[in-house]
Design a protein around this motif. Structure first.
Motif, short mmCIF file in Angstrom:
data_model
loop_
_atom_site.label_atom_id
_atom_site.label_comp_id
_atom_site.label_asym_id
_atom_site.label_seq_id
_atom_site.Cartn_x
_atom_site.Cartn_y
_atom_site.Cartn_z
N TYR A 92 0.83 -1.20 0.00
CA TYR A 92 0.00 0.00 0.00
C TYR A 92 0.87 1.25 0.00
N ILE A 93 0.49 2.28 -0.79
CA ILE A 93 1.15 3.58 -0.75
C ILE A 93 0.09 4.63 -0.45
N SER A 94 0.50 5.78 -0.02
CA SER A 94 -0.43 6.79 0.50
C SER A 94 -1.42 7.30 -0.55
N SER A 95 -1.04 7.23 -1.84
CA SER A 95 -1.93 7.73 -2.89
C SER A 95 -3.02 6.73 -3.27
N ASP A 96 -2.96 5.49 -2.76
CA ASP A 96 -3.96 4.47 -3.09
C ASP A 96 -5.28 4.78 -2.41
N SER A 97 -6.37 4.47 -3.10
CA SER A 97 -7.69 4.65 -2.52
C SER A 97 -7.91 3.63 -1.40
N PHE A 98 -8.65 4.05 -0.38
CA PHE A 98 -8.87 3.17 0.77
C PHE A 98 -9.67 1.92 0.39
N ASN A 99 -10.59 2.05 -0.58
CA ASN A 99 -11.41 0.88 -0.94
C ASN A 99 -10.67 -0.13 -1.81
N ARG A 100 -9.41 0.14 -2.15
CA ARG A 100 -8.61 -0.83 -2.90
C ARG A 100 -7.80 -1.74 -1.99
N ILE A 101 -7.89 -1.56 -0.67
CA ILE A 101 -7.11 -2.38 0.26
C ILE A 101 -7.66 -3.80 0.29
N HIS A 102 -6.77 -4.77 0.18
CA HIS A 102 -7.13 -6.19 0.26
C HIS A 102 -6.92 -6.61 1.72
N TRP A 103 -8.03 -6.70 2.49
CA TRP A 103 -7.92 -6.88 3.93
C TRP A 103 -7.40 -8.27 4.30
N LYS A 104 -7.79 -9.29 3.56
CA LYS A 104 -7.30 -10.64 3.90
C LYS A 104 -5.80 -10.75 3.66
N ALA A 105 -5.33 -10.22 2.52
CA ALA A 105 -3.89 -10.26 2.24
C ALA A 105 -3.12 -9.40 3.23
N SER A 106 -3.73 -8.28 3.65
CA SER A 106 -3.08 -7.40 4.63
C SER A 106 -2.92 -8.10 5.96
N ALA A 107 -3.96 -8.86 6.35
CA ALA A 107 -3.90 -9.58 7.62
C ALA A 107 -2.84 -10.68 7.58
N ARG A 108 -2.71 -11.32 6.42
CA ARG A 108 -1.71 -12.37 6.28
C ARG A 108 -0.29 -11.81 6.39
N LYS A 109 -0.06 -10.71 5.72
CA LYS A 109 1.29 -10.16 5.65
C LYS A 109 1.59 -9.13 6.75
N GLN A 110 0.55 -8.83 7.54
CA GLN A 110 0.72 -7.89 8.65
C GLN A 110 1.09 -6.49 8.17
N GLU A 111 0.73 -6.16 6.95
CA GLU A 111 0.87 -4.81 6.44
C GLU A 111 -0.15 -4.62 5.30
N LEU A 112 -0.52 -3.35 5.10
CA LEU A 112 -1.58 -3.07 4.13
C LEU A 112 -1.15 -3.45 2.71
#
Length: 399
Positions: free
Chosen positions: A217-237
């Protein structure tokens, strides 16, 4: 093959028959065997003549084979008609063949006819004989040619009267003459970059039905593009990555009407659309086609769904070849309304033909849905494709 059959009697036949009957009466009165014999012989010959006229052609057949051949203008072709006679011999008959004028016979003299080409041939065939009639032709202009009628005029044995056989139905051999393209200025500049289903290396649009992967994830990315399952797996957005796509789809809509008649620019409009079809084929652009020719079925006008490739091009060319000034048109506005409600929407809409105020309102509705409008018009010996701005046209008229 079934025939419409009728006989044409010669007036001389009635006079000779009456004279023979009078001679019989006279021969009985003067008791002359010679006169009686001659009069009976004449009646017998005349009866045989009439019997022949009634029976000839009863067992004349030909194979009505369904064939379709495709030609470009000036190509050579031929029709082959196989005639089989299982009945009485036919001697020195005249065969007339009637067919559409988009092909011209070679080596034959044309008979005067306003709507169809007509050629005459001498024809003889004996009992239990099969003959082939070859009709060579040259493709003359766009259209679909078909033999509308075969007509045999079979003379009697004595030359008094004739029997006429007319085929009941058209022959199933078709000669499709493809239309000739004419240049269309502005065509190469009108490739679509709108959103669609076709992969593209770079585009503003993405296929949101399913991500192809993730990245940090980078700061210019839209919030609704976050993949929450992948973020939880990798412990980062993680940001979802979608496939880049673009759309190349065209809808070409032709209005063949001009008030209550067919537009005088029909041939040039069809030739321009032919050029666009070739261009779309070469550049792998899928397109659909609407023409306000009334048809039966769930779609009340000529409609070809979106497609591409050689088969789609062939179907389009055959459809264009089938258009004629004899077609019954559907109100163009009715076709546009049906398209907007029931048919697959394309991001580029190309209008061709006459436009009225009602037409402009419907086209404006299509534009408001996000489509891009273009107008195809005819200028002398070429077509001109330009972007259609109805608002600008209205402002220009007001000024």
């Amino acid at each position: 093959m079934s025939w419409n059959t009728y006989s044409i009697d010669d007036r001389k036949l009635t006079v000779i028959t009456g004279l023979a009957i009078v001679l019989i009466i006279v021969s009985l009165y003067i008791q002359s065997k010679l006169v009686l014999f001659l009069s009976i012989f004449i009646l017998t010959v005349l009866s045989c003549n009439q019997f022949y006229l009634k029976r000839v052609g009863k067992q004349l057949f030909f194979e009505n084979i369904a064939e379709k051949h495709r030609y470009f203008v000036n190509d050579k072709g031929q029709w082959t008609i196989t005639i089989r006679n299982e009945g009485y011999p036919i001697l020195n008959a005249k065969l007339k063949i009637y067919f559409d004028q988009c092909v011209i016979p070679e080596g034959k003299t044309l008979e005067p006819n306003l709507s169809l080409n007509e050629i005459s041939l001498r024809f003889s065939i004996f009992a239990r004989q099969t003959k082939q009639i070859i009709v060579p032709f040259s493709a003359n202009r766009r259209g679909i040619a078909q033999i509308h009628k075969l007509e045999f005029r079979i003379p009697s044995l004595l030359g008094f009267g004739e029997t006429v056989l007319e085929s009941k139905w058209y022959l199933n051999q078709l000669a499709v003459v493809y239309p000739e393209p004419i240049p269309v200025k502005g065509l190469k500049e009108q490739l679509s970059v709108h959103q669609g289903i076709y992969s593209a290396p770079s585009s503003y649009y993405e296929d949101r039905l399913g991500p192809t992967g993730t990245r940090n994830y980078i700061s210019s990315d839209s919030f609704n593009r976050i993949h929450w399952k992948a973020s939880a797996r990798k412990q980062e957005l993680q940001t979802m990555i979608y496939e880049k796509i673009s759309e190349k789809g065209w809808m070409i809509a032709l209005n063949i009407s001009d008030g209550h008649s067919i537009t005088g620019n029909l041939e040039k409009l069809l030739s321009s659309i032919t050029e666009m079809a070739y261009f779309a084929y070469k550049n792998q652009i899928p397109f659909s086609l609407c023409i306000n020719v009334r048809t039966a079925g769930s779609t009340p006008f000529l409609y070809l769904p979106k497609g591409e490739g050689k088969e789609h091009l062939q179907t389009v060319l055959e459809t264009i070849a089938s258009i004629s000034s004899q077609n019954i048109s559907l109100p163009y506005e009715q076709m546009l309304s049906f398209y907007s409600k029931h048919l697959e929407y394309q991001p580029i809409f190309i209008h061709a033909g006459i436009r009225r105020d009602d037409t402009n309102r419907l086209l404006l509705n299509l534009s408001n849905k996000g489509g891009k409008l273009f107008n195809l018009k005819i200028e002398e010996d070429h077509g001109l494709l330009s972007e259609l701005d109805i608002h600008h046209e209205r402002r220009a008229l007001l000024c």
